[in-house]
Every structure is written in C-alpha cells, then in structure tokens.
Write an enzyme that holds these catalytic residues in place. Structure first.
Site, PDB file in Angstrom:
ATOM      1  N   LYS A  63       1.155   0.124  -5.183  1.00  0.00           N
ATOM      2  CA  LYS A  63       0.112   0.928  -5.833  1.00  0.00           C
ATOM      3  C   LYS A  63       0.574   1.581  -7.141  1.00  0.00           C
ATOM      4  O   LYS A  63      -0.246   1.902  -7.993  1.00  0.00           O
ATOM      5  CB  LYS A  63      -0.400   2.002  -4.869  1.00  0.00           C
ATOM      6  CG  LYS A  63      -1.259   1.440  -3.755  1.00  0.00           C
ATOM      7  CD  LYS A  63      -1.827   2.541  -2.882  1.00  0.00           C
ATOM      8  CE  LYS A  63      -2.744   1.952  -1.828  1.00  0.00           C
ATOM      9  NZ  LYS A  63      -3.390   2.963  -1.003  1.00  0.00           N
ATOM     10  N   ASP A 108      -9.414   5.542  -2.949  1.00  0.00           N
ATOM     11  CA  ASP A 108      -9.034   6.121  -1.646  1.00  0.00           C
ATOM     12  C   ASP A 108      -9.512   7.566  -1.502  1.00  0.00           C
ATOM     13  O   ASP A 108     -10.044   7.950  -0.462  1.00  0.00           O
ATOM     14  CB  ASP A 108      -7.508   6.110  -1.475  1.00  0.00           C
ATOM     15  CG  ASP A 108      -6.946   4.728  -1.210  1.00  0.00           C
ATOM     16  OD1 ASP A 108      -7.660   3.904  -0.615  1.00  0.00           O
ATOM     17  OD2 ASP A 108      -5.787   4.477  -1.596  1.00  0.00           O
ATOM     18  N   GLY A 130       1.154  16.396   4.507  1.00  0.00           N
ATOM     19  CA  GLY A 130       1.793  15.243   3.888  1.00  0.00           C
ATOM     20  C   GLY A 130       1.663  15.301   2.378  1.00  0.00           C
ATOM     21  O   GLY A 130       0.750  15.954   1.845  1.00  0.00           O
ATOM     22  N   ALA A 139      -1.179   8.654  -0.053  1.00  0.00           N
ATOM     23  CA  ALA A 139      -2.533   8.896   0.466  1.00  0.00           C
ATOM     24  C   ALA A 139      -2.917  10.360   0.274  1.00  0.00           C
ATOM     25  O   ALA A 139      -4.046  10.679  -0.121  1.00  0.00           O
ATOM     26  CB  ALA A 139      -2.586   8.521   1.943  1.00  0.00           C
TER      27      ALA A 139
END
Ligand code: ATR
Length: 273
Positions: free
Chosen positions: A66, A102, A126, A130
């Site tokens: 990515k 996303d 996190g 993502a």
C-alpha cells in the site's frame, strides 16, 4: 476490448475481492475481468510496469504494497496522501491516481449504526495502516474527539501530532474505557495462538458503547465477544470491506455498486469454506 482490473498483494490467494468485483462486473454486464496477482519484492516493479504497459483499467493494492505503490502514481487523492497508503488505483486519461477507500468505507459502516456527532469520544486501538486510514477519515468527516492508543505509544503520538486529538498507551485506554462512546479495534492482537492476548480488556465498558473490529473472518473476534458480554453494540469488519470495494468500483466505472450483492457474495464464499 476486454478491460482488466486486479488486486495485488502477498498473500492474495484468500482475498475475497475478486469474487466481489466479479459479481459486480457480471451484474452490470461489463466486458471486464478482475483477477488476483501474487507479487513479491522482486516481481513488484516489473509487474507494475507490466500493468501499465498492458493498459490496466484500475486495481486494488493490499498488504504489503500500500505504500510501495506510491512512486508509480501520477496523483494522490487527499485521503491517501493524509494516511500515506493507497488501496485503489484509478486510471484516468492515462494518469494513475491513488486513493484510499478504507477509511471512508469504514466510516460508512459505522454511520449505518448511527450518525457520529461532536459528543462522540472515539478510541482507535492500533496505529498501523488500517488505523491511519480510519483515523484520517474520522478526522476529516466527523467532529468527534479522537484518541489513538497503541502498544508502541510513539506511533500513536506521531499520528495525532499537531492536532487537538490525543494519544495514549493501551494501559491508559483500558483504565479510561468507560468514557468512550465508540471503540475501534484495528490491531492484530487476540487473533492467533501466537498473539492471543486482547489489546485491552473491556470490563469497565459502558453498556451501549459501539465496539467495532476491522476483522470480518472470524465474524466474531475474541474482542467483539468480550464487548458483547459488557453490553456493547458490535460491528465486525464486513461493512468496511464491502464499502471500500463499493467506493473503488464506483471510482473505476462510475456505477453505484450493489452492496447487498457484494455482502452476499462474501458471506457465500465464507460459508462455503
Ligand atoms: P495493519 O496495516 O493491518 O493495521 P500493521 O501496520 O502491522 O497492520 O499494525 C498492526 C497493529 O497491531 C499495530 O498497531 C501493532 O502495535 P505496535 O505498533 O506496537 O506494533 C498492533 N499489535 C499487534 N500485536 C499486538 C499485541 N499483541 N498487542 C497490542 N497491539 C498489537
């Protein structure tokens, strides 16, 4: 001539993107194929040059490429630029434009539960790829207060640098969990035997808190299981997965994707395993 769409990644064999996009291409009677390509470090550059030479119409990029795709792009959309990662490449008049669908895909799923307001206190667990996509979408499209908590605190601090949003450790997040109205789990903790510990425990969670996990297989992660015990409204990663693909499909073709068809296609593939 038949158009080519694809997804590149490693691993890629279990990706459900080909099934989902193929269902959409067929439904819309488009003369096009969507196929998976397994690349590695050595094959990455020649493969991308090959896609360019072949005149690919558009493609998805998944882990671990990515960020690596960026030097091959002519333009970056603002969302992709903000989070530094691209999951969708759109070809427009020969130009390759990188998007990240996303984060907005995730947000659309969250908003299907209820609208997000300035009173929302959102905890993002996190600080990986993502998490960044989701954080930037929340930052750009909502007025909620955001907190990023990560095992490696520095990464969370870097994400919120220069903003009014906050970073904290997982220990702090666990002790302050009661004040959050939405909790978003993006880490890989709790998913495998080797990484079996949950990122945080949820015993002080306020009932009615929305708790979501970006994983959709298994449909109920250990984190969501625990959240349910404490009265959370839970959502897994399926809406995000479907929505990110629906946005990509619309960017490529201009056609609004049938999300119900996509969802059913994914569920059928999962059920058929
Ligand atoms: P992705 O691109 O899917 O978000 P990633 O970039 O590899 O994946 O990020 C993985 C995230 O899971 C990171 O936030 C990682 O924390 P660190 O930054 O400290 O590495 C988090 N993570 C992985 N295993 C974890 C564990 N056992 N406990 C807590 N967090 C964990």
């Amino acid at each position: 001539m038949k158009e080519l769409y694809c997804v590149i990644g490693n691993p890629i064999a279990h990706s459900l993107s080909p099934a989902m996009h193929t269902a959409l291409l067929e439904q819309n009677k488009l003369d096009a194929s969507y196929v998976p390509f397994l690349l590695n470090e050595a094959s990455f550059t020649p493969a991308i040059e090959g896609l360019k030479a072949l005149g690919v119409s558009g493609f998805n990029v998944t882990s671990p490429f990515k960020e690596a795709i960026r030097p091959f792009l002519d333009q970056l959309d603002s969302e992709a630029a903000a989070c530094g990662a691209v999951n969708t490449v759109v070809v427009k008049e020969g130009q390759w434009i990188g998007y990240n669908t996303d984060g907005v895909g995730y947000l659309q799923g969250l908003q299907s539960i209820r609208p997000i307001t300035e009173n929302d206190q959102i905890l993002v667990l996190g600080a990986g790829g993502a998490s960044k996509a989701i954080y930037h979408a929340l930052k750009h499209h909502t007025k909620a207060s955001l907190t990023v908590a990560n095992r490696t605190l520095e990464k969370a601090m870097k994400m919120v640098e220069g903003t009014e949003h906050r970073a904290m450790s997982l220990v702090e997040a666990e002790s302050q969990i009661a004040k959050f109205t939405i909790v978003i789990q993006t880490t890989s903790a709790g998913l495998t035997k080797e990484n079996a510990e949950l990122p945080i425990r949820l015993h002080d969670l306020t009932a009615g808190t929305i708790v979501s996990d970006i994983i959709y297989n298994p449909a109920e992660t250990p984190f969501l299981k625990e959240a349910k015990i404490y009265g959370a409204i839970t959502q897994n990663g399926l809406p995000m997965f479907v929505n990110q693909a629906a946005i990509a499909f619309q960017l490529w073709t201009g056609i609004e994707a049938d999300r119900e068809l996509m969802r059913n296609t994914v569920l059928k593939q999962l059920g058929g395993k």
